[in-house]
Write a protein that holds these residues in place. Structure first.
Motif, PDB file in Angstrom:
ATOM      1  N   LYS A   1       0.833  -1.204   0.000  1.00 21.51           N
ATOM      2  CA  LYS A   1       0.000   0.000   0.000  1.00 21.51           C
ATOM      3  C   LYS A   1       0.876   1.266   0.000  1.00 21.51           C
ATOM      4  O   LYS A   1       0.623   2.196  -0.753  1.00 21.51           O
ATOM      5  N   MET A   2       1.872   1.254   0.861  1.00 18.50           N
ATOM      6  CA  MET A   2       2.739   2.421   0.978  1.00 18.50           C
ATOM      7  C   MET A   2       3.496   2.674  -0.326  1.00 18.50           C
ATOM      8  O   MET A   2       3.617   3.819  -0.773  1.00 18.50           O
ATOM      9  N   ASN A   3       3.985   1.607  -0.959  1.00 13.24           N
ATOM     10  CA  ASN A   3       4.687   1.747  -2.233  1.00 13.24           C
ATOM     11  C   ASN A   3       3.781   2.304  -3.322  1.00 13.24           C
ATOM     12  O   ASN A   3       4.206   3.144  -4.129  1.00 13.24           O
ATOM     13  N   SER A   4       2.525   1.857  -3.372  1.00  7.79           N
ATOM     14  CA  SER A   4       1.605   2.361  -4.397  1.00  7.79           C
ATOM     15  C   SER A   4       1.262   3.827  -4.150  1.00  7.79           C
ATOM     16  O   SER A   4       1.168   4.619  -5.097  1.00  7.79           O
ATOM     17  N   ILE A   5       1.107   4.219  -2.889  1.00  4.44           N
ATOM     18  CA  ILE A   5       0.841   5.630  -2.570  1.00  4.44           C
ATOM     19  C   ILE A   5       2.045   6.487  -2.964  1.00  4.44           C
ATOM     20  O   ILE A   5       1.901   7.555  -3.564  1.00  4.44           O
ATOM     21  N   THR A   6       3.231   6.018  -2.627  1.00  3.93           N
ATOM     22  CA  THR A   6       4.454   6.760  -2.950  1.00  3.93           C
ATOM     23  C   THR A   6       4.624   6.890  -4.458  1.00  3.93           C
ATOM     24  O   THR A   6       4.984   7.954  -4.969  1.00  3.93           O
ATOM     25  N   GLU A   7       4.356   5.822  -5.186  1.00  7.02           N
ATOM     26  CA  GLU A   7       4.477   5.851  -6.647  1.00  7.02           C
ATOM     27  C   GLU A   7       3.477   6.825  -7.256  1.00  7.02           C
ATOM     28  O   GLU A   7       3.814   7.596  -8.153  1.00  7.02           O
ATOM     29  N   ALA A   8       2.244   6.819  -6.760  1.00  2.90           N
ATOM     30  CA  ALA A   8       1.230   7.750  -7.264  1.00  2.90           C
ATOM     31  C   ALA A   8       1.628   9.191  -6.973  1.00  2.90           C
ATOM     32  O   ALA A   8       1.470  10.087  -7.821  1.00  2.90           O
ATOM     33  N   ARG A   9       2.177   9.432  -5.783  1.00  6.39           N
ATOM     34  CA  ARG A   9       2.628  10.781  -5.430  1.00  6.39           C
ATOM     35  C   ARG A   9       3.774  11.224  -6.349  1.00  6.39           C
ATOM     36  O   ARG A   9       3.784  12.342  -6.851  1.00  6.39           O
ATOM     37  N   ASN A  10       4.730  10.323  -6.585  1.00  5.09           N
ATOM     38  CA  ASN A  10       5.865  10.661  -7.455  1.00  5.09           C
ATOM     39  C   ASN A  10       5.414  10.968  -8.872  1.00  5.09           C
ATOM     40  O   ASN A  10       5.937  11.883  -9.514  1.00  5.09           O
TER      41      ASN A  10
ATOM     42  N   ALA B   1       2.461  12.146  -9.771  1.00  2.43           N
ATOM     43  CA  ALA B   1       1.767  13.441  -9.751  1.00  2.43           C
ATOM     44  C   ALA B   1       2.776  14.587  -9.711  1.00  2.43           C
ATOM     45  O   ALA B   1       2.619  15.588 -10.422  1.00  2.43           O
ATOM     46  N   ILE B   2       3.815  14.455  -8.903  1.00  5.17           N
ATOM     47  CA  ILE B   2       4.853  15.493  -8.827  1.00  5.17           C
ATOM     48  C   ILE B   2       5.577  15.617 -10.160  1.00  5.17           C
ATOM     49  O   ILE B   2       5.849  16.717 -10.640  1.00  5.17           O
ATOM     50  N   GLU B   3       5.885  14.471 -10.771  1.00  4.96           N
ATOM     51  CA  GLU B   3       6.581  14.475 -12.059  1.00  4.96           C
ATOM     52  C   GLU B   3       5.736  15.157 -13.128  1.00  4.96           C
ATOM     53  O   GLU B   3       6.236  15.960 -13.917  1.00  4.96           O
ATOM     54  N   LYS B   4       4.444  14.865 -13.141  1.00  7.59           N
ATOM     55  CA  LYS B   4       3.536  15.456 -14.125  1.00  7.59           C
ATOM     56  C   LYS B   4       3.451  16.965 -13.923  1.00  7.59           C
ATOM     57  O   LYS B   4       3.538  17.740 -14.882  1.00  7.59           O
ATOM     58  N   PHE B   5       3.308  17.398 -12.679  1.00  8.90           N
ATOM     59  CA  PHE B   5       3.250  18.825 -12.382  1.00  8.90           C
ATOM     60  C   PHE B   5       4.562  19.500 -12.744  1.00  8.90           C
ATOM     61  O   PHE B   5       4.582  20.570 -13.342  1.00  8.90           O
ATOM     62  N   SER B   6       5.669  18.883 -12.385  1.00 14.19           N
ATOM     63  CA  SER B   6       6.987  19.462 -12.653  1.00 14.19           C
ATOM     64  C   SER B   6       7.229  19.596 -14.150  1.00 14.19           C
ATOM     65  O   SER B   6       7.790  20.596 -14.605  1.00 14.19           O
ATOM     66  N   ALA B   7       6.824  18.586 -14.926  1.00 12.47           N
ATOM     67  CA  ALA B   7       7.021  18.636 -16.378  1.00 12.47           C
ATOM     68  C   ALA B   7       6.260  19.810 -16.982  1.00 12.47           C
ATOM     69  O   ALA B   7       6.784  20.538 -17.826  1.00 12.47           O
ATOM     70  N   LYS B   8       5.019  20.014 -16.531  1.00 15.37           N
ATOM     71  CA  LYS B   8       4.225  21.142 -17.045  1.00 15.37           C
ATOM     72  C   LYS B   8       4.875  22.468 -16.654  1.00 15.37           C
ATOM     73  O   LYS B   8       4.976  23.386 -17.459  1.00 15.37           O
ATOM     74  N   GLN B   9       5.309  22.568 -15.423  1.00 15.81           N
ATOM     75  CA  GLN B   9       5.915  23.809 -14.941  1.00 15.81           C
ATOM     76  C   GLN B   9       7.223  24.108 -15.670  1.00 15.81           C
ATOM     77  O   GLN B   9       7.484  25.239 -16.046  1.00 15.81           O
ATOM     78  N   MET B  10       8.064  23.064 -15.868  1.00 14.26           N
ATOM     79  CA  MET B  10       9.329  23.267 -16.574  1.00 14.26           C
ATOM     80  C   MET B  10       9.084  23.667 -18.024  1.00 14.26           C
ATOM     81  O   MET B  10       9.784  24.527 -18.563  1.00 14.26           O
TER      82      MET B  10
END
Length: 110
Positions: A23-32, A34-43
């Motif tokens: 569960k923790m790994n899936s939550i962490t992966e989903a968070r990563n 989401a951050i990657e997607k946001f960061s790509a748009k911002q960059m």
């Protein structure tokens, strides 16, 4: 998730630990993701703005006539001087003579 994980650690329950870990790994992966997607748009947005306005700095190698002034002129044998910077300091090569922090030598480097 953290209190549950602390409880599992205290009880040494391997079965629950395995489930909790998944569960923790899936939550962490989903968070990563989401951050990657946001960061790509911002960059991409920042790069588009920087490319449009050129970061407000002119290209130091481009003359007003559009010529690249940073390219080295063809070296003439014998009277050309090539300067180098290395870990020991600044040096110069004049023909086959090298002058550097260690003194004067014959050859192409120091």
């Amino acid at each position: 998730m953290i209190p549950e994980g602390q409880d599992i650690l205290a009880t040494h329950d391997q079965a629950r630990a395995h489930i909790w870990s998944k569960k923790m790994n899936s939550i962490t992966e989903a968070r990563n993701k989401a951050i990657e997607k946001f960061s790509a748009k911002q960059m991409a947005r920042n790069n588009a703005v920087a490319n449009t306005f050129g970061n407000g700095k002119p290209d130091p190698c481009l003359s007003p006539m559009g010529k690249n002034t940073c390219t080295a002129a063809p070296a003439r044998q014998g009277d050309s001087v090539n300067y180098t910077v290395g870990p020991g300091g600044i040096g110069a090569t004049i023909g086959h003579l090298t002058v550097g922090p260690g003194g004067i030598g014959v050859g192409g480097g120091f």
